[in-house]
Design a protein around this motif. Structure first.
Motif, PDB file in Angstrom:
ATOM      1  N   UNK A   1       7.388  -0.707   3.312  1.00 59.65           N
ATOM      2  CA  UNK A   1       6.653   0.427   3.867  1.00 59.65           C
ATOM      3  C   UNK A   1       5.374  -0.072   4.521  1.00 59.65           C
ATOM      4  N   UNK A   2       5.008   0.536   5.638  1.00 60.57           N
ATOM      5  CA  UNK A   2       3.844   0.066   6.399  1.00 60.57           C
ATOM      6  C   UNK A   2       2.678   1.041   6.351  1.00 60.57           C
ATOM      7  N   UNK A   3       2.786   2.114   5.547  1.00 63.74           N
ATOM      8  CA  UNK A   3       1.708   3.094   5.517  1.00 63.74           C
ATOM      9  C   UNK A   3       0.509   2.538   4.748  1.00 63.74           C
ATOM     10  N   UNK A   4      -0.665   3.082   5.022  1.00 64.09           N
ATOM     11  CA  UNK A   4      -1.906   2.581   4.430  1.00 64.09           C
ATOM     12  C   UNK A   4      -1.919   2.725   2.912  1.00 64.09           C
ATOM     13  N   UNK A   5      -1.360   3.830   2.405  1.00 61.35           N
ATOM     14  CA  UNK A   5      -1.376   4.058   0.953  1.00 61.35           C
ATOM     15  C   UNK A   5      -0.600   2.972   0.226  1.00 61.35           C
ATOM     16  N   UNK A   6       0.590   2.643   0.736  1.00 61.48           N
ATOM     17  CA  UNK A   6       1.396   1.605   0.101  1.00 61.48           C
ATOM     18  C   UNK A   6       0.706   0.250   0.184  1.00 61.48           C
ATOM     19  N   UNK A   7       0.121  -0.057   1.330  1.00 58.92           N
ATOM     20  CA  UNK A   7      -0.559  -1.349   1.496  1.00 58.92           C
ATOM     21  C   UNK A   7      -1.740  -1.465   0.528  1.00 58.92           C
TER      22      UNK A   7
END
Length: 256
Positions: free
Chosen positions: A139-145
């Motif tokens: 996943x590339x979303x900010x929350x996952x990162x």
């Protein structure tokens, strides 16, 4: 929203549930988690007094906690004195221990969710509307990162969050307080999870961290869950040995 309990005159904050949290297929799960949230009562846990489901409006009545998040503090001062970092982690461990005793898994421990309410008092916040889930490393979303900075290796291979992943996440937050950045900062979620699984953390001793505290961090962040501290109480006991007696006393807010 700020509010006041009309009978008790007690100030509270209302957290409303909306969006995906209240769709018919998901609300029972959120309701159950929020209800269990209200059973956790500890001086260093952001207390939820009551869950209200009024059909059109659904909300938690929370303690009125004001302060700066640990992430905001670290944005100003990248590193904290080891005694202060140890005290914040110790208090957060005590809160986690109480939550785990109540069968409540936090699932998203990170500096953003630790509030420094007053000098000497840290409060651990948890959003019960957040779904407990493994990490999707692709996943590339900010929350996952961001979450991947504090994610135990087993979360990257499909395991669900549990007490031991909470301990690992708090160990990462403690490492960040001591070192000035998360243990495996930089890159995307996939890169971070690979490093959590395979790369040793940089030693903290060259940064002036006492050896016993460095060892405690290493056990909180052990890649093998069986080697990790097996309870938040055990982690708190180890951290508490490094603090003076006043720092080990829970900082209790005035009684409502």
């Amino acid at each position: 929203f700020k509010a006041v309990h009309s009978i008790a005159g007690h100030p509270v904050v209302l957290k409303f549930f909306a969006g995906d949290a209240v769709v018919p297929g998901r609300w029972p799960t959120v309701f159950d988690r929020a209800q269990r949230h209200t059973s956790v009562n500890h001086p260093h846990w952001w207390r939820a007094f009551e869950l209200a489901d009024l059909d059109q409006f659904k909300f938690l009545a929370l303690a009125d906690v004001a302060g700066q998040s640990l992430s905001e503090q670290l944005a100003t001062n990248r590193r904290l004195p080891w005694q202060e970092a140890c005290r914040i982690a110790y208090q957060s461990c005590l809160a986690l221990a109480r939550a785990h005793e109540a069968g409540f898994v936090h699932g998203d421990v990170r500096p953003e969710h630790i509030v420094l309410e007053s000098p000497g008092r840290a409060v651990l916040w948890c959003d019960p509307a957040v779904t407990l889930s493994a990490i999707n490393p692709h996943a590339a979303d900010d929350t996952t990162t961001t979450r991947a900075d504090y994610a135990a290796p087993e979360l990257g291979v499909g395991e669900e969050p549990g007490p031991l992943t909470d301990i690992y996440a708090l160990g990462c937050a403690l490492y960040q307080m001591l070192a000035g950045e998360p243990p495996f900062a930089g890159g995307n979620a996939s890169m971070k999870m690979q490093r959590h699984a395979n790369e040793a953390i940089q030693p903290l001793a060259p940064m002036g961290v006492p050896e016993p505290l460095g060892k405690a961090v290493a056990f909180m962040m052990a890649k093998n869950p069986a080697v990790r501290f097996q309870s938040a109480t055990q982690a708190a006991d180890q951290l508490g040995q490094l603090l003076d007696a006043p720092s080990r006393q829970p900082q209790v807010a005035p009684a409502p």
